[in-house]
Design an enzyme around this catalytic site. Structure first.
Site, PDB file in Angstrom:
ATOM      1  N   ASP A  77       0.809  -1.219   0.000  1.00 55.22           N
ATOM      2  CA  ASP A  77       0.000   0.000   0.000  1.00 55.22           C
ATOM      3  C   ASP A  77       0.842   1.270   0.000  1.00 55.22           C
ATOM      4  O   ASP A  77       0.413   2.299   0.540  1.00 55.22           O
ATOM      5  CB  ASP A  77      -0.980   0.013   1.193  1.00 55.22           C
ATOM      6  CG  ASP A  77      -1.759  -1.277   1.296  1.00 55.22           C
ATOM      7  OD1 ASP A  77      -2.283  -1.710   0.260  1.00 55.22           O
ATOM      8  OD2 ASP A  77      -1.820  -1.864   2.395  1.00 55.22           O
ATOM      9  N   LYS A 118       2.093   2.168  -5.205  1.00 62.45           N
ATOM     10  CA  LYS A 118       2.737   1.686  -6.433  1.00 62.45           C
ATOM     11  C   LYS A 118       1.876   1.947  -7.667  1.00 62.45           C
ATOM     12  O   LYS A 118       2.383   2.290  -8.719  1.00 62.45           O
ATOM     13  CB  LYS A 118       3.017   0.172  -6.334  1.00 62.45           C
ATOM     14  CG  LYS A 118       4.013  -0.185  -5.247  1.00 62.45           C
ATOM     15  CD  LYS A 118       4.177  -1.679  -5.107  1.00 62.45           C
ATOM     16  CE  LYS A 118       3.016  -2.366  -4.433  1.00 62.45           C
ATOM     17  NZ  LYS A 118       2.788  -2.079  -3.022  1.00 62.45           N
ATOM     18  N   GLY A 160      -4.254  -4.256  -4.284  1.00 68.47           N
ATOM     19  CA  GLY A 160      -5.308  -3.319  -4.676  1.00 68.47           C
ATOM     20  C   GLY A 160      -4.704  -1.964  -4.966  1.00 68.47           C
ATOM     21  O   GLY A 160      -3.966  -1.427  -4.149  1.00 68.47           O
ATOM     22  N   HIS A 161      -4.935  -1.447  -6.163  1.00 65.71           N
ATOM     23  CA  HIS A 161      -4.414  -0.136  -6.532  1.00 65.71           C
ATOM     24  C   HIS A 161      -5.567   0.790  -6.863  1.00 65.71           C
ATOM     25  O   HIS A 161      -6.456   0.417  -7.619  1.00 65.71           O
ATOM     26  CB  HIS A 161      -3.519  -0.234  -7.773  1.00 65.71           C
ATOM     27  CG  HIS A 161      -2.292  -1.056  -7.548  1.00 65.71           C
ATOM     28  ND1 HIS A 161      -1.703  -1.806  -8.523  1.00 65.71           N
ATOM     29  CD2 HIS A 161      -1.543  -1.232  -6.437  1.00 65.71           C
ATOM     30  CE1 HIS A 161      -0.632  -2.414  -8.031  1.00 65.71           C
ATOM     31  NE2 HIS A 161      -0.525  -2.090  -6.757  1.00 65.71           N
ATOM     32  N   GLN A 207       2.202  -5.949  -3.176  1.00 64.45           N
ATOM     33  CA  GLN A 207       2.541  -6.030  -1.746  1.00 64.45           C
ATOM     34  C   GLN A 207       3.875  -5.286  -1.501  1.00 64.45           C
ATOM     35  O   GLN A 207       4.221  -4.406  -2.266  1.00 64.45           O
ATOM     36  CB  GLN A 207       2.611  -7.464  -1.239  1.00 64.45           C
ATOM     37  CG  GLN A 207       1.279  -8.193  -1.202  1.00 64.45           C
ATOM     38  CD  GLN A 207       0.852  -8.783  -2.529  1.00 64.45           C
ATOM     39  OE1 GLN A 207       1.646  -9.402  -3.219  1.00 64.45           O
ATOM     40  NE2 GLN A 207      -0.394  -8.613  -2.908  1.00 64.45           N
TER      41      GLN A 207
HETATM   42  P1  IMP Z   1      -2.538 -12.988   1.636  1.00 66.22           P
HETATM   43  O1  IMP Z   1      -1.593 -12.367   0.661  1.00 66.22           O
HETATM   44  O2  IMP Z   1      -3.976 -12.758   1.312  1.00 66.22           O
HETATM   45  O3  IMP Z   1      -2.209 -14.407   1.899  1.00 66.22           O
HETATM   46  O4  IMP Z   1      -2.321 -12.226   3.046  1.00 66.22           O
HETATM   47  C1  IMP Z   1      -1.112 -12.331   3.774  1.00 66.22           C
HETATM   48  C2  IMP Z   1      -0.761 -11.000   4.441  1.00 66.22           C
HETATM   49  O5  IMP Z   1      -0.387 -10.059   3.447  1.00 66.22           O
HETATM   50  C3  IMP Z   1      -1.908 -10.341   5.210  1.00 66.22           C
HETATM   51  O6  IMP Z   1      -1.371  -9.658   6.323  1.00 66.22           O
HETATM   52  C4  IMP Z   1      -2.469  -9.334   4.240  1.00 66.22           C
HETATM   53  O7  IMP Z   1      -3.130  -8.270   4.865  1.00 66.22           O
HETATM   54  C5  IMP Z   1      -1.188  -8.885   3.551  1.00 66.22           C
HETATM   55  N1  IMP Z   1      -1.399  -8.374   2.206  1.00 66.22           N
HETATM   56  C6  IMP Z   1      -1.610  -9.087   1.081  1.00 66.22           C
HETATM   57  N2  IMP Z   1      -1.724  -8.286   0.019  1.00 66.22           N
HETATM   58  C7  IMP Z   1      -1.556  -7.032   0.469  1.00 66.22           C
HETATM   59  C8  IMP Z   1      -1.526  -5.752  -0.169  1.00 66.22           C
HETATM   60  O8  IMP Z   1      -1.659  -5.605  -1.383  1.00 66.22           O
HETATM   61  N3  IMP Z   1      -1.327  -4.679   0.653  1.00 66.22           N
HETATM   62  C9  IMP Z   1      -1.127  -4.808   1.989  1.00 66.22           C
HETATM   63  N4  IMP Z   1      -1.134  -5.979   2.610  1.00 66.22           N
HETATM   64  C10 IMP Z   1      -1.336  -7.083   1.872  1.00 66.22           C
END
Ligand code: IMP
Length: 417
Positions: free
Chosen positions: A12, A15, A39-40, A218
């Site tokens: 977040d 990007k 998510g963008h 991420q």
């Molecule tokens: P997963 O990727 O859904 O397996 O989640 C694993 C961890 O990564 C969790 O803490 C999510 O909140 C975090 N996470 C996954 N994608 C994002 C992102 O795009 N932004 C921020 N945190 C993320």
């Protein structure tokens, strides 16, 4: 030169906006890992674009490619593509035939994985099935996009997947895998997207000597190997995964992107986290709500210790700082410069237990004064001295120049030095 935009915190960092901004100078924009857990939100001339899978270069009409390191949820992709096609004429999006799919049972397993953990051990995933889909990829069970040409192959793969997972699904009162329905859905999806599916070799050939911009998803501290394990995502988010995840054997320069403060969604250690009114103020002013899960993001001061680590593991060449405007009116702004007065070389950032043991009280901070309103400024020279001091301190600590400063969500609220 090709470029990569990589998040240096827990995701977040902004990007999407920066990839949209930079993509003007590139021919191809590529995602190489993650799925619709990302998510963008990009705002261009008042229009808001919400993207999870498709790189934000699509807004400028650039060719976008989802590489083999991505995991793709067919339903989600179809919806996102349809939404973007309503706003942009003929979006140019291509999918590597090598992409592994996220199916419904992955989301069920994601839920079960969280359910079996004690409260303090829960990861707080996005529930999009990301971890289980990567588990299947590593476990050599994935259904790949190239499989969708063959009904019998899908059936065969699903049969062994069902044999393996149905007992688990059943024992948690989840519905079992419906082979017939899944095959029908996948064939229908294939019909819709078959013209977008390309083999890696084609992209490589078509884009030889063209300029490529890589869009990370991420952030470095969520990297499966380098991040705060197990509170991480299930892919390698760092720049060294670009060649594997995109299948493009090219060189690139890395732009590391960070917020002027730190946020984290989900659970896990966060050494500079704020639990007071200032944390709440930052969350509110910065609209720190997860784009995917709508969860409130945890907020804290900028953490230079982890930022330095992220710069090293990503071999960052230049930096981009976003959202300094959120801190405008705070009377005192802090940055964390050491944990427990120790040198950062001592820290294993993958050891969550250790990171959890660090406390804000025992960390060393540098203090800065408010810099006032900056949203309307468009040149570095016109930035307030207090913000310039903040920038100079970070550059000096990291020994890397901050070349891009983003002062708001709009494309034109961007300063290049
Ligand atoms: P997963 O990727 O859904 O397996 O989640 C694993 C961890 O990564 C969790 O803490 C999510 O909140 C975090 N996470 C996954 N994608 C994002 C992102 O795009 N932004 C921020 N945190 C993320």
């Amino acid at each position: 030169m090709n470029k990569a935009v990589i998040g240096l915190q827990w995701g977040d960092e902004g990007k999407g906006k920066i990839v949209d901004y930079l993509s003007e100078d590139f021919d191809l924009v590529v995602r190489y890992q993650g799925g619709n857990n990302a998510g963008h939100t990009v705002i261009v001339e008042g229009t808001t674009y919400k993207l999870n899978l498709i790189p934000s270069g699509v807004i400028r009409g650039k060719i976008c490619f989802l590489g083999q390191g991505v995991v793709l949820d067919p339903n989600h992709f179809s919806n996102e593509y349809d939404q973007i096609a309503k706003k942009i004429d003929n979006p140019k999006v291509f999918l590597s035939s090598n992409i592994s799919l996220i199916l419904n049972y992955h989301k069920q397993l994601d839920k079960i994985n969280e359910l079996i953990l004690n409260v303090e051990k829960k990861i707080g995933t996005t529930s999009k099935g990301i971890g289980p889909a990567y588990q299947d990829k590593v476990g050599r069970k994935s259904i790949k996009l190239y499989d969708l040409k063959y009904k019998n192959i899908i059936e065969e793969k699903l049969y062994s997947i069902k044999t393996f997972y149905d007992p688990i699904l059943e024992s948690f009162n989840e519905s079992k895998i419906n082979i017939e329905q899944t095959v029908k859905d996948l064939l229908c999806f294939y019909d819709l997207v078959k013209d977008l599916i390309v083999d890696n070799s084609l992209i490589k050939k078509e884009f030889k000597n063209k300029k490529v911009l890589f869009e990370g998803a991420q952030g470095a501290l969520l990297d499966l190997d380098h991040g705060s394990y197990p509170f991480v995502t299930s892919s390698n988010t760092v720049s060294s995964n670009i060649v594997i995840g995109s299948a493009l054997q090219v060189d690139y320069q890395t732009v590391g992107i960070f917020k002027a403060y730190t946020t984290r969604v989900g659970n896990g250690p966060f050494p500079s986290e704020l639990f007071d009114d200032t944390g709440n103020y930052i969350a509110e002013k910065g609209v720190e709500i997860g784009t995917v899960t709508k969860r409130k993001r945890r907020c804290g001061w900028l953490d230079l210790v982890s930022l330095k680590y992220s710069c090293e593991i990503n071999r960052v060449n230049e930096l981009c700082m976003t959202k300094a405007d959120v801190l405008n009116s705070l009377s005192e702004i802090k940055v964390c410069k050491s944990y427990n007065s120790k040198e950062y070389e001592d820290i294993n950032f993958s050891d969550s237990e250790f990171l959890e043991s660090l406390s804000l009280e025992e960390s060393d901070f540098e203090f800065f004064s408010s810099w006032g309103e900056i949203e309307e400024l468009s040149k570095y020279e016109t930035l307030p001295d207090n913000l310039k001091k903040y920038i100079a301190y970070i550059e000096n600590y990291l020994n890397i120049p901050i070349k891009i400063i983003s002062l708001g969500p709009e494309r034109n609220q961007t300063i290049i030095r």
